[in-house]
Structure formats: C-alpha cells, structure tokens
Design a protein around this motif. Structure first.
Motif, PDB file in Angstrom:
ATOM      1  N   LYS A 107       0.834  -1.204   0.000  1.00 14.07           N
ATOM      2  CA  LYS A 107       0.000   0.000   0.000  1.00 14.07           C
ATOM      3  C   LYS A 107       0.868   1.253   0.000  1.00 14.07           C
ATOM      4  N   LYS A 108       1.973   1.206   0.743  1.00  7.03           N
ATOM      5  CA  LYS A 108       2.909   2.330   0.760  1.00  7.03           C
ATOM      6  C   LYS A 108       3.498   2.559  -0.632  1.00  7.03           C
ATOM      7  N   ALA A 109       3.897   1.469  -1.281  1.00  7.00           N
ATOM      8  CA  ALA A 109       4.465   1.570  -2.626  1.00  7.00           C
ATOM      9  C   ALA A 109       3.461   2.176  -3.600  1.00  7.00           C
ATOM     10  N   SER A 110       2.215   1.730  -3.509  1.00  5.94           N
ATOM     11  CA  SER A 110       1.172   2.239  -4.395  1.00  5.94           C
ATOM     12  C   SER A 110       0.959   3.740  -4.191  1.00  5.94           C
ATOM     13  N   HIS A 111       0.909   4.173  -2.934  1.00 11.42           N
ATOM     14  CA  HIS A 111       0.653   5.588  -2.641  1.00 11.42           C
ATOM     15  C   HIS A 111       1.810   6.471  -3.097  1.00 11.42           C
ATOM     16  N   LEU A 112       3.016   5.921  -3.136  1.00 13.06           N
ATOM     17  CA  LEU A 112       4.171   6.688  -3.594  1.00 13.06           C
ATOM     18  C   LEU A 112       4.106   7.000  -5.085  1.00 13.06           C
ATOM     19  N   LEU A 113       3.276   6.250  -5.822  1.00 17.59           N
ATOM     20  CA  LEU A 113       3.267   6.367  -7.280  1.00 17.59           C
ATOM     21  C   LEU A 113       2.006   7.030  -7.834  1.00 17.59           C
ATOM     22  N   VAL A 114       1.224   7.670  -6.969  1.00 15.38           N
ATOM     23  CA  VAL A 114       0.020   8.351  -7.438  1.00 15.38           C
ATOM     24  C   VAL A 114       0.084   9.838  -7.100  1.00 15.38           C
ATOM     25  N   CYS A 115      -0.815  10.572  -7.740  1.00 15.00           N
ATOM     26  CA  CYS A 115      -0.912  12.025  -7.549  1.00 15.00           C
ATOM     27  C   CYS A 115      -2.221  12.307  -6.812  1.00 15.00           C
ATOM     28  N   ASP A 116      -2.131  12.577  -5.514  1.00 16.78           N
ATOM     29  CA  ASP A 116      -3.337  12.731  -4.695  1.00 16.78           C
ATOM     30  C   ASP A 116      -4.262  13.835  -5.205  1.00 16.78           C
ATOM     31  N   ASP A 117      -3.686  14.959  -5.636  1.00 16.38           N
ATOM     32  CA  ASP A 117      -4.516  16.075  -6.092  1.00 16.38           C
ATOM     33  C   ASP A 117      -5.397  15.675  -7.267  1.00 16.38           C
ATOM     34  N   LEU A 118      -4.965  14.684  -8.007  1.00 12.53           N
ATOM     35  CA  LEU A 118      -5.728  14.183  -9.150  1.00 12.53           C
ATOM     36  C   LEU A 118      -6.468  12.900  -8.806  1.00 12.53           C
ATOM     37  N   ASN A 119      -5.805  12.033  -8.050  1.00 13.66           N
ATOM     38  CA  ASN A 119      -6.359  10.722  -7.752  1.00 13.66           C
ATOM     39  C   ASN A 119      -7.585  10.797  -6.838  1.00 13.66           C
ATOM     40  N   ILE A 120      -7.586  11.727  -5.898  1.00  9.29           N
ATOM     41  CA  ILE A 120      -8.700  11.828  -4.942  1.00  9.29           C
ATOM     42  C   ILE A 120     -10.013  12.202  -5.640  1.00  9.29           C
ATOM     43  N   PRO A 121     -10.041  13.271  -6.467  1.00  9.63           N
ATOM     44  CA  PRO A 121     -11.314  13.553  -7.160  1.00  9.63           C
ATOM     45  C   PRO A 121     -11.697  12.470  -8.167  1.00  9.63           C
ATOM     46  N   LEU A 122     -10.709  11.822  -8.784  1.00  6.34           N
ATOM     47  CA  LEU A 122     -11.014  10.735  -9.712  1.00  6.34           C
ATOM     48  C   LEU A 122     -11.642   9.543  -8.980  1.00  6.34           C
ATOM     49  N   ALA A 123     -11.066   9.201  -7.818  1.00  4.92           N
ATOM     50  CA  ALA A 123     -11.618   8.099  -7.029  1.00  4.92           C
ATOM     51  C   ALA A 123     -13.031   8.425  -6.565  1.00  4.92           C
ATOM     52  N   ALA A 124     -13.249   9.685  -6.195  1.00  2.00           N
ATOM     53  CA  ALA A 124     -14.592  10.111  -5.765  1.00  2.00           C
ATOM     54  C   ALA A 124     -15.583   9.997  -6.922  1.00  2.00           C
ATOM     55  N   ALA A 125     -15.142  10.379  -8.129  1.00  2.00           N
ATOM     56  CA  ALA A 125     -16.019  10.291  -9.303  1.00  2.00           C
ATOM     57  C   ALA A 125     -16.367   8.841  -9.618  1.00  2.00           C
ATOM     58  N   ILE A 126     -15.379   7.951  -9.526  1.00  2.00           N
ATOM     59  CA  ILE A 126     -15.617   6.537  -9.802  1.00  2.00           C
ATOM     60  C   ILE A 126     -16.611   5.959  -8.792  1.00  2.00           C
ATOM     61  N   LYS A 127     -16.455   6.330  -7.528  1.00  2.00           N
ATOM     62  CA  LYS A 127     -17.365   5.848  -6.481  1.00  2.00           C
ATOM     63  C   LYS A 127     -18.783   6.379  -6.694  1.00  2.00           C
ATOM     64  N   GLU A 128     -18.906   7.675  -6.993  1.00  2.00           N
ATOM     65  CA  GLU A 128     -20.223   8.278  -7.200  1.00  2.00           C
ATOM     66  C   GLU A 128     -20.913   7.675  -8.419  1.00  2.00           C
ATOM     67  N   ARG A 129     -20.160   7.444  -9.481  1.00  2.00           N
ATOM     68  CA  ARG A 129     -20.741   6.861 -10.694  1.00  2.00           C
ATOM     69  C   ARG A 129     -21.280   5.465 -10.416  1.00  2.00           C
ATOM     70  N   ALA A 130     -20.491   4.668  -9.671  1.00  2.00           N
ATOM     71  CA  ALA A 130     -20.907   3.305  -9.360  1.00  2.00           C
ATOM     72  C   ALA A 130     -22.173   3.291  -8.497  1.00  2.00           C
TER      73      ALA A 130
END
Length: 227
Positions: free
Chosen positions: A167-190
């Motif tokens: 999980k640490k490795a995964s978080h090191l390779l993402v962009c939170d400023d972009l990933n957080i709203p994208l994850a929220a959009a995916i959750k809301e769509r589902a």
C-alpha cells in the motif's frame, strides 16, 4: 593596464565563494534527508492532456445520462453511465506511475487467504512494471524498495506487514490532487448506476457530486498542463 587584485580583496572573495558553496551543500543535504511525501507522483504535461481528453469524454457521457433522466429513459441513463465508467477507469491508468500503482493494488486484492504462494506469483510482474519508471526518481526507488521488503516478508516469514508495504508503494506512485477527485467520481458513478439499475428514484440533483468531482479533476489537469 589592469590593476593587480589586492590580497585583501582576493581573500574576501575566496571566503565568500567558500561560504556560498557550503551553504548550497548544506541545503542539498537537508533536502535529501527530508522524508519523501507520498501522493506527489504526478504525470507530465503530455499524459495530463490525454487524461483531460478522457475525463472530458466521461463528463459528456455523464451529462447525456443526466439528460436521459429528464426524459425518464432509464436504459439510456444506465448505458451512458456505463460508458463514463469505462473511460474513467482508463484515465486512472495513464502514466507509468499510475499504471504501476494499479498493478500493485490488483496484487493486494489477489490475496484471498493466508497462503502467500498466490500473492508471490505477482511479484515478477510488479518488478517488470517498476523497471518502466525513471531509474533516478526518488519516489520510484522508494516504491521499489517497499515492494522488495514486502516480498522478503512473504518469502522468508520476516516480521512486518507485507500488505502495508505494498500500500505504501502504491501511494508513492500516485498524484493525490488528481487521484482523490477521480476516485470520488468513480465511487459516485458506481453508486448512481446501482441506484438506477435497482430502479430506485433518481433526480437530476443526484448527478451533482459526480459532475463536481469530474470538474475538479479536469480543472487540475488543465491548470497543470499549460504549455
């Protein structure tokens, strides 16, 4: 005729130069010892522009689904939301960092019991994915180290939590400023798709959170990919 430099002035200049060099070295050392903040592995301009196209397309599908809601066309609502979901998932995999992070997440999800054999079969693929990252990148190297530590824990029954390392490795390779709203959009769509599919009441306002999340992600991409 050029005047010779006075010894006093020369000494002052050498002292000033030496002081500046020492200050630069001290600053570089301080920066190097600062802990690496996860969630700051953001894609380059070219990748951001491609992602902006993906999210713009997804937003169009969402707006078409919302328009179908005003017409009471449930089949079209579901169809357009399904298309939006496919494009959104594609957007999250853009770039070597995001692609590798998704593979790490899939590896974590592959563990269905306490047996580590199945989980370990993923590590050769993880290592291949990590090799696609820049070799001199601090975050990429830290992620590779975390993956290596996870493998050691699983193979040699060493102390530690392998899944936490992944999980640490995964978080090191993402962009939170972009990933957080994208994850929220995916959750809301589902969630919205599920409500419609179950024939629960849906009104136009129910699309607002999804649209806002997509708009936030698109705004970030456009503001950070200006040539």
């Amino acid at each position: 005729m050029q005047k010779p430099t006075r010894p006093g002035k020369l000494s002052s200049w050498l002292l000033f130069t030496l002081t500046m060099c020492l200050s630069t070295l001290s600053l570089a050392k301080a920066e190097a010892t600062q802990p690496l903040a996860p969630g700051n592995y953001c894609p380059g301009t070219n990748i951001m522009l491609i992602m902006a196209e993906d999210i713009s397309t997804s937003l169009t599908f969402v707006m078409q689904s919302r328009a179908a809601q005003t017409q009471g066309d449930q089949a079209q609502m579901l169809s357009q939301l399904s298309a939006a979901g496919v494009v959104l998932k594609q957007a999250t995999s853009r770039g070597a960092g995001a692609r590798t992070a998704l593979l790490i997440d899939s590896t974590i999800l592959s563990r269905v019991n306490e047996n580590n054999d199945q989980l370990l079969t993923w590590f050769p693929l993880l290592k291949s994915a990590l090799l696609t990252l820049p070799p001199d990148d601090q975050a990429a190297n830290a992620a590779a180290e975390a993956v290596g530590e996870a493998e050691d824990i699983l193979q040699n029954d060493e102390r530690g939590n392998a899944l936490d390392k992944l999980k640490k490795a995964s978080h090191l390779l993402v962009c939170d400023d972009l990933n957080i709203p994208l994850a929220a959009a995916i959750k809301e769509r589902a969630q919205l798709w599920s409500r419609i599919q179950q024939q629960k009441p849906v009104v136009t306002k129910d699309y607002d959170k999804l649209v806002d999340s997509l708009r936030t992600a698109l705004s970030y991409l456009l503001n950070h990919s200006q040539m």
